[in-house]
Design a protein around this motif. Structure first.
Motif, short mmCIF file in Angstrom:
data_model
loop_
_atom_site.label_atom_id
_atom_site.label_comp_id
_atom_site.label_asym_id
_atom_site.label_seq_id
_atom_site.Cartn_x
_atom_site.Cartn_y
_atom_site.Cartn_z
N ILE A 178 0.83 -1.21 0.00
CA ILE A 178 0.00 0.00 0.00
C ILE A 178 0.86 1.26 0.00
CG2 ILE A 178 -1.90 -1.14 1.20
CD1 ILE A 178 -1.05 0.45 3.71
N ALA A 179 2.19 1.11 0.14
CA ALA A 179 3.10 2.25 0.14
C ALA A 179 2.91 3.05 -1.16
CB ALA A 179 4.55 1.77 0.27
N PRO A 180 3.01 4.38 -1.11
CA PRO A 180 3.50 5.19 0.02
C PRO A 180 2.43 5.53 1.07
CG PRO A 180 3.05 6.61 -1.83
CD PRO A 180 2.78 5.21 -2.30
N ALA A 181 1.19 5.05 0.89
CA ALA A 181 0.15 5.31 1.89
C ALA A 181 0.52 4.61 3.20
CB ALA A 181 -1.20 4.80 1.41
N LEU A 182 0.25 5.27 4.31
CA LEU A 182 0.50 4.68 5.62
C LEU A 182 -0.63 3.73 6.02
CD1 LEU A 182 1.86 7.77 7.61
CD2 LEU A 182 3.15 5.98 6.41
N GLY A 183 -1.82 4.02 5.53
CA GLY A 183 -2.98 3.19 5.83
C GLY A 183 -4.04 3.39 4.78
N VAL A 184 -4.88 2.37 4.61
CA VAL A 184 -5.97 2.44 3.64
C VAL A 184 -7.22 1.82 4.26
CG1 VAL A 184 -6.78 1.77 1.34
CG2 VAL A 184 -4.35 2.25 1.71
N SER A 185 -8.35 2.49 4.05
CA SER A 185 -9.63 1.98 4.51
C SER A 185 -10.42 1.51 3.29
CB SER A 185 -10.40 3.09 5.25
OG SER A 185 -11.75 2.75 5.42
N TYR A 186 -10.81 0.24 3.30
CA TYR A 186 -11.49 -0.34 2.14
C TYR A 186 -12.99 -0.49 2.34
CZ TYR A 186 -6.80 -1.72 0.56
OH TYR A 186 -5.49 -1.72 0.16
N GLY A 187 -13.48 -0.26 3.53
CA GLY A 187 -14.88 -0.54 3.82
C GLY A 187 -15.00 -1.95 4.35
N GLY A 188 -14.90 -2.12 5.65
CA GLY A 188 -14.90 -3.44 6.27
C GLY A 188 -13.51 -4.00 6.44
#
Length: 316
Positions: A178-188
């Motif tokens: 998922i880099a460079p994002a530190l976190g990702v929300s996908y829905g659930g």
């Protein structure tokens, strides 16, 4: 915070004092807009900080406490302080908030017959101004330091937060891609980038679970991506700072997301307050919960004013 900043935060235009929770919120949001448009972000920082310190209080009263005393850390009415062996220092000015005025109303005949011992039900008939005082305005017996202090180390809060996320039915995984994002929300599901510092990871977790709680429903279509990101970041600021982490700074350009629209700003701040309170309540220690109960008088108050002290956490 220096005296100039305090002056920026605490100065309301000359006007009749707000008498309802809606008036309190409207007056504080109006002031916040004026401060931010003038380039002062201290008020926003004070509000977000107060959301963590006083998350058992109503949104309107949190705004009032932060406006009148940005540095407040623990507040209670005079009766409650007396019960804790402390007295308000002479000459101290109280922090004005609103407390509910409760009355009774007889249930409908059909309902009263089914519930004979409890034929009357409490109803809210209005609000009254009451005054609380910060611990810094009192003197007397030492108070036990019941809150778990964390200085740059998340301690057990990380696992409690993860437990909270799982309890919401949200899947959690750690992924390099998922880099460079530190976190990702996908829905659930939430994905977190491994290798972050403990404090950064905690803040990222709060940010992403905020998206899960807020932005996977109608609010997603009712707000812009920038507003959603700012709300999540503000919640991470509130929660992280409350447990003692270095949470950076509040978003100084917050007001520009709303183009001066007080109603939208008030709605967003209330969303931030409610979500922060939900997360903080879930990760608090039993000791902190005990601290909340210690704010109430040990015995049932016998006067209307004393009863007000006991109900301050549920005001407005």
């Amino acid at each position: 915070m220096n005296n100039t900043a305090n002056a920026n935060v605490a100065t309301l235009p000359t006007a009749p004092k707000p008498q309802t929770s809606k008036e309190v919120i409207a007056a504080n949001v109006k002031l916040l807009i004026e401060q931010l448009e003038a380039g002062h972000s201290e008020g926003l920082t004070a509000y977000l900080t107060a959301m963590g310190k006083f998350h058992n209080y109503s949104f309107g009263n949190i705004l009032e406490i932060a406006r009148q005393m940005p540095a407040a850390s623990r507040v209670a009415g005079m009766y409650a302080w007396n019960q804790l062996g402390r007295r308000v220092k002479k000459g101290q000015k109280g922090i004005r908030i609103l407390a509910p005025l409760m009355g009774t109303k007889r249930k409908k005949d059909s309902e009263a017959e089914k519930d004979t011992p409890y034929q009357y039900q409490p109803v809210l008939v209005g609000f009254r101004a009451v005054y609380v005082f910060d611990v810094s305005q009192t003197e007397g017996a030492e108070l036990p330091d019941l809150r778990e202090r964390v200085k740059g180390d998340v301690g057990e809060y990380r696992q409690r937060l993860i437990d909270f996320i799982i309890a919401q039915g949200i899947e959690l995984e750690f992924k390099e891609n998922i880099a460079p994002a530190l976190g990702v929300s996908y829905g659930g599901k939430i994905a977190i980038l491994p290798g972050q510092s403990a404090a950064e990871e905690f803040s990222t977790l709060v940010h992403e679970v905020s998206h899960e709680l807020l932005h996977k429903c109608s609010r997603r279509t009712a707000t812009t991506k920038t507003v959603r990101e700012t709300e999540a970041e503000a919640i991470a600021f509130v929660v992280s700072q409350t447990i003692g982490l270095d949470a950076g700074h509040a978003a100084a350009d917050y007001i520009h997301l709303y183009h001066g629209n007080a109603a939208l700003l008030a709605e967003s701040l209330e969303v931030i307050q409610r979500t922060s309170a939900l997360i903080l309540s879930a990760i608090e220690t039993p000791a902190v919960e005990q601290e909340s109960s210690d704010e109430a008088p040990a015995e049932q108050p016998t006067t209307t004013e004393d009863a007000t002290d006991a109900a301050l956490a549920e005001v407005a």
